[in-house]
Design a protein around this motif. Structure first.
Motif, PDB file in Angstrom:
ATOM      1  N   PHE A  99       0.866  -1.181   0.000  1.00 36.48           N
ATOM      2  CA  PHE A  99       0.000   0.000   0.000  1.00 36.48           C
ATOM      3  C   PHE A  99       0.901   1.229   0.000  1.00 36.48           C
ATOM      4  N   ALA A 100       0.816   2.054  -1.050  1.00 35.87           N
ATOM      5  CA  ALA A 100       1.634   3.256  -1.187  1.00 35.87           C
ATOM      6  C   ALA A 100       0.797   4.478  -0.838  1.00 35.87           C
ATOM      7  N   THR A 116      -0.052  14.090  -3.430  1.00 37.36           N
ATOM      8  CA  THR A 116       0.251  14.882  -4.627  1.00 37.36           C
ATOM      9  C   THR A 116       0.434  14.006  -5.867  1.00 37.36           C
ATOM     10  N   VAL A 117       0.603  12.696  -5.661  1.00 35.79           N
ATOM     11  CA  VAL A 117       0.627  11.776  -6.807  1.00 35.79           C
ATOM     12  C   VAL A 117      -0.710  11.913  -7.532  1.00 35.79           C
ATOM     13  N   THR A 118      -0.655  12.081  -8.829  1.00 34.74           N
ATOM     14  CA  THR A 118      -1.874  12.358  -9.593  1.00 34.74           C
ATOM     15  C   THR A 118      -2.331  11.137 -10.393  1.00 34.74           C
ATOM     16  N   VAL A 144      -2.477   2.220  -4.512  1.00 38.21           N
ATOM     17  CA  VAL A 144      -1.899   3.563  -4.554  1.00 38.21           C
ATOM     18  C   VAL A 144      -2.977   4.600  -4.268  1.00 38.21           C
ATOM     19  N   SER A 145      -2.685   5.501  -3.327  1.00 39.22           N
ATOM     20  CA  SER A 145      -3.555   6.663  -3.130  1.00 39.22           C
ATOM     21  C   SER A 145      -3.085   7.756  -4.075  1.00 39.22           C
ATOM     22  N   ALA A 146      -3.999   8.270  -4.882  1.00 38.82           N
ATOM     23  CA  ALA A 146      -3.643   9.287  -5.875  1.00 38.82           C
ATOM     24  C   ALA A 146      -4.718  10.368  -5.885  1.00 38.82           C
ATOM     25  N   SER A 168      -8.305   9.124  -4.499  1.00 38.96           N
ATOM     26  CA  SER A 168      -8.849   7.862  -5.011  1.00 38.96           C
ATOM     27  C   SER A 168      -7.804   6.766  -4.854  1.00 38.96           C
ATOM     28  N   LEU A 169      -8.279   5.536  -4.725  1.00 38.04           N
ATOM     29  CA  LEU A 169      -7.392   4.389  -4.569  1.00 38.04           C
ATOM     30  C   LEU A 169      -7.403   3.535  -5.830  1.00 38.04           C
ATOM     31  N   PHE A 170      -6.203   3.104  -6.228  1.00 38.99           N
ATOM     32  CA  PHE A 170      -6.064   2.306  -7.444  1.00 38.99           C
ATOM     33  C   PHE A 170      -5.240   1.057  -7.172  1.00 38.99           C
TER      34      PHE A 170
END
Length: 379
Positions: A123-124, A139-141, A169-171, A184-186
């Protein structure tokens, strides 16, 4: 509210204790700290055979269907022997994220494979711009392009990304850097060519990584939960993760107290075992007091989560208390052992290093004091 273990939980504890003592002695743990992977297939497969990967996964998805309190029993024993590997990342961070926010299709596709030990998850959620723990700082888009999203940015301190098959990834899909709305989570394939993973050197020897995403394309079907509402899933998963980490710290405390008490009986000074001296007795008594407090606040938090009760305040209180109690615990342990406890060949440094890492994992005490204050409507 009964914190006594059931017969089934006692059997699980006894079985896990025997397994962890056999499979994860100190020499093995230190060897895995130096290895690139951080665990061996023999250990992982043995845990799979015991059903541990599917412990909290419902039976309809191929799991055992036990509760969070049962997992706490297991995590205590794993923490007691510092068992290495991506169990926590896969079962708690991966499993609970899918159980909490995953679609039925995602649950059917991934949960049975987690239970079977076929997949490793990570989980990032933390980033370089954080000056203090704040998982809402994203801030990851992830920008929508047709039927996909394109992810760009960098995550730091991503546990077990080096061995993961998938990274959650939370983005940011809308809003500003610290907005909870717009996250959002991917579910991302860790082997995507647009991902670069670099292992970091850590105090505890655990496998933390920097993960850089450059134009990583993810299908919309890999969105976990609703668009822009990943925070509601993250917030719940962080409660499970923080209490799970408390259980590991309780287990580590139990082991350190056992080591200290044995030493107090064996070490002789001035013709007497050192355990007869008042100063040493007070150290041991303070350790026992810290352990009792840590146990019961951890068990209460886990029980409330298991019962589906509002548990934000008790989980935050548990992580704040146990983090600091474990730190006090290992300091007292070092004082009893004196110079002996600082030798690399001794177990104490292994636990003191992990105490520091566990204190920071999923938020330190100041962060959770803020959570408690917010729950008290103070800000």
């Amino acid at each position: 509210m009964d914190f006594n273990f059931t017969d089934e939980q006692k059997m699980l504890r006894d079985s896990a204790r025997g397994f962890c003592e056999k499979m994860s002695p100190m020499g093995y743990v230190l060897e895995m700290e130096k290895s690139e992977k951080g665990y061996t297939p023999e250990l992982w497969n043995a845990m799979v055979e015991l059903g541990w990967m599917g412990l909290i996964i419902p039976e309809e998805y191929g799991g055992v269907g036990m509760g969070f309190m049962d997992l706490i029993v297991l995590l205590e024993e794993m923490g007691r022997m510092c068992v290495p590997g991506p169990f926590f990342s896969t079962v708690i961070l991966g499993g609970y994220t899918l159980l909490t926010g995953g679609s039925e299709e995602q649950k059917n596709e991934y949960l049975p494979r987690i239970a079977a030990g076929e997949l490793v998850f990570s989980f990032a959620y933390t980033e370089p711009g954080m000056i203090k723990f704040d998982p809402s700082h994203v801030t990851v888009t992830a920008k929508a392009e047709g039927e996909s999203f394109v992810i760009d940015g960098t995550k730091l301190f991503v546990s077990d990304a080096n061995v993961a098959d998938f990274i959650i990834v939370s983005a940011r899909t809308s809003g500003e850097a610290n907005d909870k709305k717009g996250i959002s989570l991917f579910l991302v394939d860790a082997k995507d060519p647009g991902i670069s993973i670099t292992q970091l050197s850590t105090l505890a020897g655990d496998k933390q990584c920097e993960v850089v995403f450059k134009g990583v394309t993810v299908p919309k079907a890999n969105l976990i939960g609703a668009l822009d509402d990943g925070w509601s899933v993250m917030e719940k998963v962080m409660l499970y993760a923080s209490v799970g980490k408390c259980a590991e710290m309780v287990g580590g405390s139990m082991r350190v107290l056992d080591l200290v008490l044995d030493y107090c009986h064996q070490r002789v000074q001035f013709g007497k075992p050192i355990g007869v001296f008042q100063a040493v007795q007070h150290h041991c008594a303070n350790m026992a007091i810290n352990l009792q407090g840590s146990k019961f606040i951890t068990y209460k938090a886990a029980w409330m989560l298991d019962e589906g009760m509002p548990a934000t305040r008790i989980c935050a209180s548990a992580k704040a208390w146990v983090s600091e109690a474990y730190k006090r615990f290992v300091i007292l342990g070092h004082q009893v052992f004196a110079g002996t406890g600082f030798m690399v060949e001794h177990e104490m440094p292994m636990y003191s290093r992990r105490a520091r890492a566990a204190e920071l994992a999923f938020g330190d005490a100041p962060y959770y004091r803020k959570v408690v204050a917010q729950d008290l409507k103070l800000g």
